[in-house]
Design an enzyme around this catalytic site. Structure first.
Site, short mmCIF file in Angstrom:
data_model
loop_
_atom_site.label_atom_id
_atom_site.label_comp_id
_atom_site.label_asym_id
_atom_site.label_seq_id
_atom_site.Cartn_x
_atom_site.Cartn_y
_atom_site.Cartn_z
N ASP A 1 -13.90 -10.99 -3.80
CA ASP A 1 -13.19 -12.14 -3.24
C ASP A 1 -14.02 -12.65 -2.07
O ASP A 1 -15.17 -12.22 -1.86
CB ASP A 1 -11.76 -11.79 -2.84
N ARG B 1 0.82 -1.21 0.00
CA ARG B 1 0.00 0.00 0.00
C ARG B 1 0.86 1.27 0.00
O ARG B 1 0.33 2.37 -0.05
CB ARG B 1 -0.94 0.00 1.21
N GLU C 1 -1.28 -9.06 -5.03
CA GLU C 1 -2.61 -9.65 -5.23
C GLU C 1 -2.51 -11.14 -5.53
O GLU C 1 -3.33 -11.94 -5.06
CB GLU C 1 -3.35 -8.93 -6.36
N GLN D 1 -5.37 -17.18 -1.37
CA GLN D 1 -5.24 -18.41 -0.57
C GLN D 1 -4.17 -18.32 0.52
O GLN D 1 -3.79 -19.36 1.09
CB GLN D 1 -4.93 -19.63 -1.47
N THR D 2 -3.63 -17.14 0.80
CA THR D 2 -2.51 -17.02 1.73
C THR D 2 -2.71 -15.83 2.65
O THR D 2 -3.13 -14.76 2.22
CB THR D 2 -1.18 -16.87 0.96
N CYS E 1 -18.78 -1.53 13.37
CA CYS E 1 -18.94 -1.46 11.92
C CYS E 1 -19.39 -0.07 11.48
O CYS E 1 -20.39 0.45 11.98
CB CYS E 1 -19.96 -2.51 11.47
N CYS F 1 -15.96 -7.31 9.50
CA CYS F 1 -17.10 -8.15 9.08
C CYS F 1 -16.60 -9.58 8.88
O CYS F 1 -16.65 -10.14 7.79
CB CYS F 1 -17.71 -7.58 7.81
N TYR G 1 -11.27 -11.33 -10.61
CA TYR G 1 -10.86 -10.65 -9.37
C TYR G 1 -9.53 -9.93 -9.54
O TYR G 1 -9.40 -8.73 -9.25
CB TYR G 1 -10.77 -11.63 -8.18
N CYS H 1 -19.81 -6.13 14.83
CA CYS H 1 -20.89 -5.29 14.30
C CYS H 1 -20.97 -3.94 15.01
O CYS H 1 -21.31 -2.92 14.39
CB CYS H 1 -22.22 -6.01 14.41
#
Length: 360
Positions: free
Chosen positions: A142, A29, A41, A46-47, A206, A196, A124, A203
């Site tokens: 995703d 970022r 990405e 999966q990681t 949120c 979430c 994605y 919540c």
């Protein structure tokens, strides 16, 4: 499903504001480099984030540009990926880099439509890179985003259901339109990862709960419904530990299937209760050369996502040292230090270490 403009606005603005205040400080970022963002990405599929960070930093240091990645031998790329699993990601990354060089002059294309034409770029990944690196209003969905949208807009259906998936993509397309599409997509993913959550969602913290239909109706724990996971299949492989002078025999698998394209001590699938005679036949067939089982050297067990893997190590010998086999892309006799530079899965690396210990 077409939510009102007011409903969309009640999600978009608060979520972006929340992201600005709460986003995690992740290394990808801090860069605008499309290649570095793309790499993150792919690795994050999966990681877990904590696992990816050091791999991402090492891989970028080793292959700092698309040109460097495209020019590198596949073995080097797979070696740099060692331990991350899902090695088809690394093969596709390498192929895509070569296409970026040949088709796009070494620069990643800036639209999701063009990115989608590259190996390994699904809907994605194309949306993520196009929006985050180039600012295109491209949607993404995703697992985290699917969960957030399912709750916010009360989207029914099991994960994988075609109608559900179409609805989620439609919602993501509506929401991404506006300022800072890349940040908004990251906000959706960040919210799903940290607030979430699948279980025990926060919540009360949120920022968009006033616009969340599931929260209003008390259905947060019901949406999305849990996907029933199949029990991992048991897989037993017999590995040939064939020593000659200071070398061992290694084999490179076909590109498809488990450990595709990676190096290993030559392996053949056997039944869990296979006899020595049956194991000998399987290894002989795999290597295309007569094999004699001399000793059982040990067993290595690994838990993969979809398989319980058992690797049985056998010291073998034979009248002729094989140099090619129809079952493998390539055979190679290597010293253990030479083998360290090959692209090898963590499971096979553990098997090699066990074999070396047993041979001492």
């Amino acid at each position: 499903m077409t939510p009102s403009a007011a409903h969309l606005a009640s999600v978009r603005t608060p979520l972006l504001d929340w992201y600005d205040r709460n986003k995690r400080d992740l290394p990808w970022r801090r860069t605008k480099d499309p290649y570095a963002i793309w790499l993150s990405e792919v690795m994050l599929q999966q990681t877990q984030v904590a696992t990816v960070i050091p791999y991402w930093e090492r891989f970028l240091a080793r292959f700092p540009t698309v040109l460097a990645l495209a020019a590198a031998p596949l073995d080097d790329v797979l070696s740099g990926w060692k331990g991350l699993g899902y090695y088809s990601r690394a093969r596709n990354l390498h192929r895509a880099a070569q296409e970026v060089v040949s088709r796009f002059g070494g620069k990643l294309p800036s639209t999701a439509a063009e990115l989608l034409s590259l190996p390994g770029f699904g809907r994605y990944t194309s949306g993520a890179v196009a929006s985050i690196a180039f600012g295109e209003q491209a949607p993404l969905v995703d697992g985290n985003v699917a969960r957030v949208l399912s709750r916010l807009f009360e989207v029914e259906g099991l994960p994988g259901d075609r109608e559900r998936e179409a609805t989620l993509w439609e919602l993501a397309t509506l929401l991404v339109k506006g300022e800072r599409p890349g940040d908004f997509n990251q906000a959706l993913m960040e919210h799903g990862a940290t607030t979430c959550r699948p279980e025990n969602p926060l919540c009360l913290l949120c920022p968009v709960r006033t616009g969340c239909v599931a929260f209003r109706k008390g259905r947060v724990d019901e949406l999305p419904p849990a996907k029933v996971r199949a029990a991992p299949k048991k897989l037993t492989l017999a590995l040939a530990v064939w020593a000659h002078a200071d070398t061992l025999l290694f084999a490179r698998r076909a590109d498809s299937g488990l450990f595709g394209g990676l190096w290993e001590l030559p392996a053949a699938e056997v039944d869990e209760d296979a006899t020595e005679a049956e194991t000998t036949l399987r290894l002989t067939g795999a290597l295309g050369a007569g094999v004699k089982l001399e000793a059982m050297l040990g067993t290595v067990k690994r838990q993969l996502t979809h398989r319980d893997l058992t690797l049985r190590l056998y010291r073998v010998s034979g009248p002729l040292r094989p140099t090619r086999s129809a079952a493998f892309q390539e055979l190679r006799w290597c010293t253990p230090s030479e083998a360290a530079t090959l692209g090898m899965s963590t499971a096979m690396q553990r098997a090699l270490e066990a074999a070396m210990t047993a041979l001492k």
